[in-house]
Design a protein around this motif. Structure first.
Motif, PDB file in Angstrom:
ATOM      1  N   GLU A 118      57.505 -13.768  19.789  1.00 48.94           N
ATOM      2  CA  GLU A 118      56.459 -14.556  19.139  1.00 48.94           C
ATOM      3  C   GLU A 118      55.759 -15.506  20.094  1.00 48.94           C
ATOM      4  O   GLU A 118      56.234 -15.788  21.185  1.00 48.94           O
ATOM      5  CB  GLU A 118      57.008 -15.304  17.928  1.00 48.94           C
ATOM      6  N   ASP A 120      52.200 -18.666  19.561  1.00 42.51           N
ATOM      7  CA  ASP A 120      51.626 -19.599  18.582  1.00 42.51           C
ATOM      8  C   ASP A 120      50.909 -18.898  17.430  1.00 42.51           C
ATOM      9  O   ASP A 120      50.714 -19.490  16.377  1.00 42.51           O
ATOM     10  CB  ASP A 120      50.635 -20.544  19.273  1.00 42.51           C
ATOM     11  N   GLN A 123      54.112 -13.327  15.199  1.00 44.22           N
ATOM     12  CA  GLN A 123      55.540 -13.057  15.251  1.00 44.22           C
ATOM     13  C   GLN A 123      55.675 -11.548  15.049  1.00 44.22           C
ATOM     14  O   GLN A 123      55.313 -11.029  13.985  1.00 44.22           O
ATOM     15  CB  GLN A 123      56.309 -13.798  14.162  1.00 44.22           C
ATOM     16  N   TYR A 176      53.504 -10.580  11.815  1.00 43.08           N
ATOM     17  CA  TYR A 176      53.300 -11.738  10.948  1.00 43.08           C
ATOM     18  C   TYR A 176      52.280 -12.648  11.625  1.00 43.08           C
ATOM     19  O   TYR A 176      52.424 -12.992  12.801  1.00 43.08           O
ATOM     20  CB  TYR A 176      54.637 -12.460  10.770  1.00 43.08           C
ATOM     21  N   LYS A 178      50.882 -16.205  11.891  1.00 46.69           N
ATOM     22  CA  LYS A 178      51.277 -17.580  11.573  1.00 46.69           C
ATOM     23  C   LYS A 178      50.119 -18.416  11.044  1.00 46.69           C
ATOM     24  O   LYS A 178      50.337 -19.391  10.323  1.00 46.69           O
ATOM     25  CB  LYS A 178      51.864 -18.253  12.818  1.00 46.69           C
ATOM     26  N   ARG A 179      48.886 -18.045  11.384  1.00 48.60           N
ATOM     27  CA  ARG A 179      47.731 -18.824  10.933  1.00 48.60           C
ATOM     28  C   ARG A 179      47.538 -18.727   9.423  1.00 48.60           C
ATOM     29  O   ARG A 179      47.076 -19.673   8.800  1.00 48.60           O
ATOM     30  CB  ARG A 179      46.452 -18.348  11.635  1.00 48.60           C
ATOM     31  N   GLY A 181      50.138 -17.347   7.421  1.00 48.42           N
ATOM     32  CA  GLY A 181      51.460 -17.364   6.818  1.00 48.42           C
ATOM     33  C   GLY A 181      51.808 -16.094   6.080  1.00 48.42           C
ATOM     34  O   GLY A 181      52.457 -16.134   5.037  1.00 48.42           O
TER      35      GLY A 181
END
Length: 192
Positions: A118, A120, A123, A176, A178-179, A181
């Motif tokens: 991962e 920033d 993932q 995935y 992250k921005r 979710g």
């Protein structure tokens, strides 16, 4: 009549004298024209400015193989994935899909070898391979991270378990974001 030998000696002496005076005068003007500052002699030459390295692009993403076959489209929503299955052949080199670091490397309850890389933004979870990287290790996009295998829950084309058999080699790829979710469709990110 004048003596030629004494004239020759006088001429040679005159030439030598002129040569010595010329060199003496030239040395003095050179020395006075370019004075040497003693502080400059002790100073090291200035280093050339090095360009600042560009940090790895956290948005960059790619398939875990250069050449592969899509063996199963988006699936797994029922168990929290939105994954695809890709195959390049038994033992094919699996490449890091992103610039990041290895955050997990374990065997889950189904016997699936699991690798999570991962950064920033992303993932990335990959299953079934023989992974050669360690938790905490930084990886670059396209860097080898293991070999394709059939570890864990894999099936053949008839849906029968490949456990202990020579079949079902692939990489299960889940991404995935992250921005937002949420898991995203890997096909939309790795398509050429």
């Amino acid at each position: 009549m004048p003596d030629r030998t004494s004239n020759s000696i006088s001429l040679v002496a005159l030439v030598v004298l002129v040569f010595l005076l010329f060199n003496l005068f030239n040395d003095r003007t050179t020395a006075s024209a370019t004075p040497v500052d003693p502080t400059l002699a002790a100073t090291a030459p200035a280093e050339e400015a090095q360009p600042t390295p560009t940090p790895p692009d956290p948005l960059a993403i790619r398939a875990p193989y250069d050449d592969y076959t899509l063996t199963q489209g988006p699936h797994g929503q029922s168990y929290g994935h939105y994954a695809i299955d890709l195959a390049a052949g038994k033992g094919a080199t699996v490449l890091s899909p992103i610039n990041g670091s290895v955050s997990a490397h374990y065997i889950d309850e189904y016997g699936n070898t699991t690798l999570i890389i991962e950064n920033d933004i992303w993932q990335v979870l990959m299953l079934h391979g023989n992974y050669s990287v360690e938790v905490g290790q930084a990886v670059s996009i396209g860097q080898p991270v293991g070999q394709e295998s059939n570890n864990g829950y894999t099936v053949d084309w008839r849906g029968q378990s490949c456990r202990g058999r020579d079949c079902g080699y692939h990489t299960h790829l889940n991404i995935y974001d992250k921005r937002i979710g949420s898991n995203v469709d890997p096909l939309e990110l790795i398509a050429p």
